[in-house]
Design a protein around this motif. Structure first.
Motif, PDB file in Angstrom:
ATOM      1  N   ASP A   1       1.394   8.424  -3.135  1.00  0.00           N
ATOM      2  CA  ASP A   1       2.549   7.784  -2.493  1.00  0.00           C
ATOM      3  C   ASP A   1       2.923   8.626  -1.279  1.00  0.00           C
ATOM      4  O   ASP A   1       3.707   9.572  -1.378  1.00  0.00           O
ATOM      5  N   ALA A   2       2.362   8.298  -0.141  1.00  0.00           N
ATOM      6  CA  ALA A   2       2.522   9.131   1.054  1.00  0.00           C
ATOM      7  C   ALA A   2       3.972   9.176   1.523  1.00  0.00           C
ATOM      8  O   ALA A   2       4.433  10.207   2.030  1.00  0.00           O
ATOM      9  N   GLU A   3       4.696   8.083   1.364  1.00  0.00           N
ATOM     10  CA  GLU A   3       6.105   8.086   1.781  1.00  0.00           C
ATOM     11  C   GLU A   3       6.915   9.055   0.927  1.00  0.00           C
ATOM     12  O   GLU A   3       7.713   9.832   1.446  1.00  0.00           O
TER      13      GLU A   3
ATOM     14  N   TYR B   1      -1.048   8.357   6.550  1.00  0.00           N
ATOM     15  CA  TYR B   1      -1.619   7.825   5.312  1.00  0.00           C
ATOM     16  C   TYR B   1      -0.992   6.487   4.910  1.00  0.00           C
ATOM     17  O   TYR B   1      -1.414   5.891   3.924  1.00  0.00           O
ATOM     18  N   ARG B   2       0.012   6.043   5.661  1.00  0.00           N
ATOM     19  CA  ARG B   2       0.615   4.738   5.404  1.00  0.00           C
ATOM     20  C   ARG B   2       0.385   3.748   6.530  1.00  0.00           C
ATOM     21  O   ARG B   2       0.711   2.560   6.390  1.00  0.00           O
TER      22      ARG B   2
ATOM     23  N   VAL C   1       0.839  -1.205   0.000  1.00  0.00           N
ATOM     24  CA  VAL C   1       0.000   0.000   0.000  1.00  0.00           C
ATOM     25  C   VAL C   1       0.871   1.251   0.000  1.00  0.00           C
ATOM     26  O   VAL C   1       1.747   1.417   0.847  1.00  0.00           O
ATOM     27  N   ARG C   2       0.618   2.147  -0.956  1.00  0.00           N
ATOM     28  CA  ARG C   2       1.351   3.407  -1.055  1.00  0.00           C
ATOM     29  C   ARG C   2       0.662   4.533  -0.295  1.00  0.00           C
ATOM     30  O   ARG C   2       1.312   5.452   0.192  1.00  0.00           O
ATOM     31  N   SER C   3      -0.661   4.480  -0.224  1.00  0.00           N
ATOM     32  CA  SER C   3      -1.402   5.514   0.485  1.00  0.00           C
ATOM     33  C   SER C   3      -2.798   4.992   0.807  1.00  0.00           C
ATOM     34  O   SER C   3      -3.335   4.140   0.095  1.00  0.00           O
TER      35      SER C   3
ATOM     36  N   GLN D   1       2.646  10.345   7.363  1.00  0.00           N
ATOM     37  CA  GLN D   1       2.896   9.064   8.021  1.00  0.00           C
ATOM     38  C   GLN D   1       1.576   8.346   8.295  1.00  0.00           C
ATOM     39  O   GLN D   1       1.474   7.122   8.135  1.00  0.00           O
TER      40      GLN D   1
ATOM     41  N   TRP E   1      -1.151   1.100   9.030  1.00  0.00           N
ATOM     42  CA  TRP E   1      -2.157   0.036   9.013  1.00  0.00           C
ATOM     43  C   TRP E   1      -2.651  -0.180  10.448  1.00  0.00           C
ATOM     44  O   TRP E   1      -1.859  -0.452  11.339  1.00  0.00           O
TER      45      TRP E   1
END
Length: 531
Positions: free
Chosen positions: A491-493, A526-527, A339-341, A524, A529
């Motif tokens: 892509d939150a990262e 948005y990534r 997962v990117r976002s 952070q 879990w």
């Protein structure tokens, strides 16, 4: 050319100076999402004097967190709501015509894993084509197993018998909101973000304006208006209660919010330019897998909420549902590590109001309500029909005597800021990687700014940050990376990594604290879990 066209969105003192003038406005709009911006644009295009105030950033709530689809609503067709579908299909074509740089058609594939699914869904989608008429984007086609796998090569082949291809639209929701805002300014409106409304003004029991506060400088302002429209989405009940407080009563809430979660993964999970639509998952919901700006968007959920956070968080069960359903239909199942976002949007679902208000329920999707004080509230609906909603709102204002009658329908053919000429070649579409094509004819202006050749992320340059600050009301890193660029959603990262450079450019351009630390914490989240 009206005075407001000359105002530089980056010159906040100039904008606030105009707000401070002792002027009576025809219309004051509270809320800078799709609905409020649509109302402001339609009203300004008719020649009304308009001011719009947004407490945070334009499209900072639900309007930037949609599934990115311009659609007529296939599920409403299944419910027999033909009028709603016909209206949405008409409005879909209007958006595609007026903002072709921000909206494009998209092919959807419905796979069939039972013998009856292809004819059942195919007949319904043929009716969808019929309702679209001349506004149709392409014919529905029945696909055999080989044709379905050719369109979606990473689709699960086991048990697949065929599929149906149909056409709808997709768009960049936040950038379309900015185009609405800037077009409203071009038509003479005054718009301010980060300027929350703190109080409604009343005289003899009638709303006559409002009080607002500049969230950046702290100064308060009085605004007089013939008509006040509450277009704050899921937050409309808060403004309605401001109105009720002045009359000594508690209003009955009209919004029952739900949240939709979306998960973004890399495109190689479902390569190509076709979207996947599963009309009925194991628990009866709909699953989308949509190519968008170089990534793949998976969603969505529909979970009731009791609270209204500015940044809603996903439930573990929602994320497990999305990845679990995706695993049933994709050869390579995405995992949390892929997962990117993750983004979450709140939907304003409307429930009946039991107070003394005069309610006009104009469709199952949106509702316009006028209180005894004259306050007009609009909520519900969806992005595709924002313009039709605006026309309904203004029709109510005119019918109530709050605004003088002016010719309607002006916005139907009003091309938005940046829109290329009608005869211009089509761009790469919204499935492609982000880039200058999203700026339409303003790409030439972008190319002249400092940093046009300095890329911060794929398809995003330093010049785009400067353009956002100078022309698109951007003040914070979040404004740029969540809504002018969409990297927080893609892509939150990566968004977190480029944030310091964006902050430096923004501060240089605006002189305002760009809120870097707050954005990095947001990126952070948005990534993350949930446990």
């Amino acid at each position: 050319m009206s005075e407001s066209v000359l105002l530089n969105p980056n010159s906040r003192p100039q904008l606030l100076g105009r707000l401070a003038e002792a002027t009576d406005w025809d219309l004051a709009v509270v809320g800078g999402g799709a609905t409020g911006l649509g109302v402001a644009l339609d009203a300004a295009a008719r020649g009304y004097s308009v001011v719009l105030l947004e407490s945070h950033d334009f499209a900072g709530g639900t309007s930037s967190r949609s599934t990115k689809l311009l659609h007529g609503g296939v599920r409403y067709l299944a419910q027999g709501n033909v009028a709603l579908v016909r209206e949405a299909l008409h409005e879909r074509s209007t958006v595609l015509a007026n903002a072709p740089h921000l909206a494009s058609r998209l092919s959807f594939i419905m796979p069939s894993y039972a013998w009856w699914q292809t004819p059942f869904y195919g007949i319904g989608l043929k009716l969808y084509d019929l309702l679209a008429g001349q506004a149709g984007l392409g014919p529905t086609r029945f696909l055999d197993r080989r044709g379905t796998l050719a369109a979606l090569p990473r689709l699960q082949p086991q048990g697949l018998s065929g599929g149906v291809q149909y056409w709808d639209g997709q768009f960049d929701d936040a950038r379309l909101a900015l185009a609405l805002a800037r077009t409203a300014v071009r038509e003479g409106a005054l718009l301010l973000n980060y300027c929350p409304v703190t109080e409604l003004r009343h005289e003899n029991g009638r709303v006559t304006g409002l009080r607002c506060r500049d969230a950046i400088g702290g100064q308060s302002y009085e605004v007089r208006a013939r008509c006040v429209v509450n277009a704050t989405g899921v937050w409309v009940d808060g403004v309605r209660q401001m109105d009720g407080d002045a009359q000594g009563k508690t209003v009955t809430p009209m919004v029952a919010p739900s949240q939709g979660v979306h998960v973004v993964v890399d495109r190689d999970f479902l390569p190509g330019d076709h979207a996947l639509l599963v009309p009925k998952t194991a628990d009866g919901r709909v699953l989308f897998a949509v190519p968008w700006l170089g990534k793949l968007v998976l969603g969505t959920t529909d979970t009731p909420r009791r609270d209204l956070p500015r940044e809603p968080q996903p439930l573990r069960s929602e994320l497990d549902f999305i990845l679990g359903e995706a695993a049933r239909y994709l050869v390579r199942p995405p995992t949390p590590a892929d997962v990117r976002s993750i983004w979450v949007g709140l939907r304003p679902l409307v429930r009946p109001v039991g107070d003394d208000s005069d309610t006009g329920s104009l469709s199952r999707e949106h509702t316009v309500l006028q209180a005894s004080s004259g306050l007009v509230t609009v909520t519900g609906g969806k992005w595709t029909t924002y313009r039709a909603m605006a026309e309904d709102v203004l029709a109510r204002c005119v019918a109530s005597g709050l605004l003088p009658r002016r010719p309607a329908g002006v916005s139907a053919t009003l091309r938005l800021v940046g829109a290329p000429a009608p005869q211009a070649p089509a761009g790469p579409g919204l499935a492609a990687l982000p880039g200058q094509h999203l700026y339409g004819v303003e790409a030439a202006t972008l190319a002249q700014l400092p940093g046009a050749g300095e890329e911060l992320a794929p398809g995003m340059t330093e010049a785009m940050v400067r353009f956002a600050a100078r022309n698109e009301y951007a003040l914070t890193v979040e404004d740029v990376l969540a809504r002018r660029s969409r990297y927080l959603f893609l892509d939150a990262e990566l968004a977190g990594r480029v944030a310091p450079r964006v902050a430096r450019i923004l501060e240089e351009e605006t002189g305002v604290n760009p809120q870097l630390a707050a954005f990095q914490a947001l990126a952070q989240s948005y990534r993350l879990w949930p446990a």
